[in-house]
Design an enzyme around this catalytic site. Structure first.
Site, PDB file in Angstrom:
ATOM      1  CD1 TRP A 103     -33.263  40.418 -20.023  1.00 44.61           C
ATOM      2  CD2 TRP A 103     -31.336  40.478 -21.131  1.00 44.61           C
ATOM      3  NE1 TRP A 103     -33.096  39.409 -20.691  1.00 44.61           N
ATOM      4  CE2 TRP A 103     -32.057  39.540 -21.301  1.00 44.61           C
ATOM      5  CE3 TRP A 103     -30.099  40.795 -21.427  1.00 44.61           C
ATOM      6  CZ2 TRP A 103     -31.317  38.441 -22.221  1.00 44.61           C
ATOM      7  CZ3 TRP A 103     -29.421  39.846 -22.310  1.00 44.61           C
ATOM      8  CH2 TRP A 103     -30.184  38.672 -22.480  1.00 44.61           C
ATOM      9  CG  ASP A 173     -33.792  46.503 -23.037  1.00 42.34           C
ATOM     10  OD1 ASP A 173     -34.510  46.089 -24.055  1.00 42.34           O
ATOM     11  OD2 ASP A 173     -32.905  45.980 -22.556  1.00 42.34           O
ATOM     12  CE  LYS A 197     -36.360  38.297 -25.438  1.00 42.67           C
ATOM     13  NZ  LYS A 197     -34.916  39.117 -25.363  1.00 42.67           N
TER      14      LYS A 197
END
Ligand code: PLP
Length: 361
Positions: A103, A173, A197
């Site tokens: 990511w 993030d 999530k």
């Protein structure tokens, strides 16, 4: 009776049963309106209340100062990878990034498309099996920001300490560990998380940004891509993913009702200890590739001694009602995702299954 499995999917992932039941109850007639929340205007008083409550719950749970803005936007966390440099990385300046896996690499790629990137640290040398220590980061003190990924969902690593970035705004993030434990959120200039999530269903990304960041925004951006559009209009510039935000609000209330982040952290600690303790007690059987001080509480990655055994583990687990334990295709092995909504019982179930599997194989 509805039959539900233990769901360890990495994202979208399991939601609290209590919250799903509220949604079910309110689905056809939202609080006496005779309509579903999906059928109500985002300009209605009902939705306005949801939006306001979600914002104030976030600020309350995170103990954020008045100088923070909370916005909800579509496009996923991946859109933020571009959104951030678009707003804060002007020509001739440099943005610093920490590379800790898939990511963060995607975030770096987007920034490189838009400007100059300086790599403050990378854990690629050891296959991303650790995160750099906070004091190992190397970045220019005139960097426009320092970006990191707090929890690396795929590799199973997590920052347990954040750097002190001085005057350089810290951006993070937090898609896969937001609101899972107590941290000093006021340390960050901006942080963001895709909801699917720890916050709710997919379809919305929460972005929290400090007031002074609004003065740094590049001129001439298309309206939607300028963060000020969303802070000024309280995420109502256009039609927001209102149903998803409604669920996020319910999740935030669920966290608050449990007693907030202290209680959530305590539960998450118990859950991850069950699995890591079992791994550590049987190092010849369960192999954890991640270095101990970088272990994620949210995504526990481990290997068995052969790929055939891993396949057997995953398929037998499925038969036993334990779903979503397959590691990411780039890593292989097993991944147990223990987000907030996974119960202690769910963590016990997977530990029990691991123990039985070891005995029988
Ligand atoms: C899942 C994930 C993303 C991607 O989120 P999308 O909403 O699908 O764009 C980004 N960062 C991290 C850390 C993630 O876990």
């Amino acid at each position: 009776m509805v039959s539900r499995v233990y769901n360890y999917n990495p994202g979208p992932s399991t939601l609290p049963l209590e919250v799903l039941e509220i949604i079910q109850k309110e689905l056809l007639d939202y609080r006496g309106t005779g309509m579903s929340i999906m059928e109500i205007s985002h300009r209605s008083p009902e939705y306005d209340e949801i939006n306001n409550q979600a914002i104030s719950l976030v600020k309350n749970l995170m103990d954020l100062g008045d100088n923070y803005h909370v916005i909800f936007v579509g496009g996923g966390a991946s859109t933020q990878f571009a959104h951030i440099p678009l707003n804060f990385l002007p020509e001739g300046k440099v943005a610093a990034y920490v590379d800790t896996g898939t990511w963060s690499a995607k975030a770096i790629k987007e920034a490189q498309n838009l400007g100059n990137v300086h790599l403050a640290a990378s854990s690629k040398d050891k296959g991303y099996t650790y995160v750099p220590m906070a004091d190992e980061l190397d970045f220019p003190n005139d960097a426009v920001y320092l970006h990191l990924t707090s929890n690396n969902t795929i590799k199973g690593t997590q920052f347990h300490e954040f750097p002190n970035s001085g005057k350089v705004p810290l951006i993070c993030d937090m898609s896969s560990d937001i609101l899972s434990h107590q941290i000093d959120f006021n340390k960050f200039a901006l942080f963001y998380a895709g909801a699917q999530k720890n916050l709710g269903p997919s379809g919305v990304t929460m972005v929290v940004l400090r007031d002074d960041m609004l003065e740094r925004i590049n001129d001439g951006l298309p309206t939607f891509f300028d963060y000020r559009t969303h802070t000024e209009k309280k995420s109502l510039f256009n039609t927001p993913p209102s149903f998803t935000i409604y669920v996020v609000k319910l999740i935030l209330e669920w966290i608050k009702q449990q007693g907030g982040l202290k209680v959530v952290e305590n539960n998450n600690k118990k859950k991850k200890d069950l699995i890591y303790n079992l791994i550590d007690a049987n190092p010849d059987y369960f192999h954890a590739p991640v270095s101990e001080n970088s272990r994620s509480w949210m995504n526990i990655v481990f290997r068995l001694f052969s790929e055939d055994m891993e396949q057997k583990f995953i398929s037998e687990a499925k038969v036993a009602g334990l779903i979503g334990l397959k590691g990411h295709r780039s890593v292989g092995g097993i991944r147990v995702s223990l987000y907030n909504a996974m119960t202690l019982e769910g963590a016990e179930k997977v530990a029990e299954f691991m123990e039985n599997f070891r005995r029988n194989n």
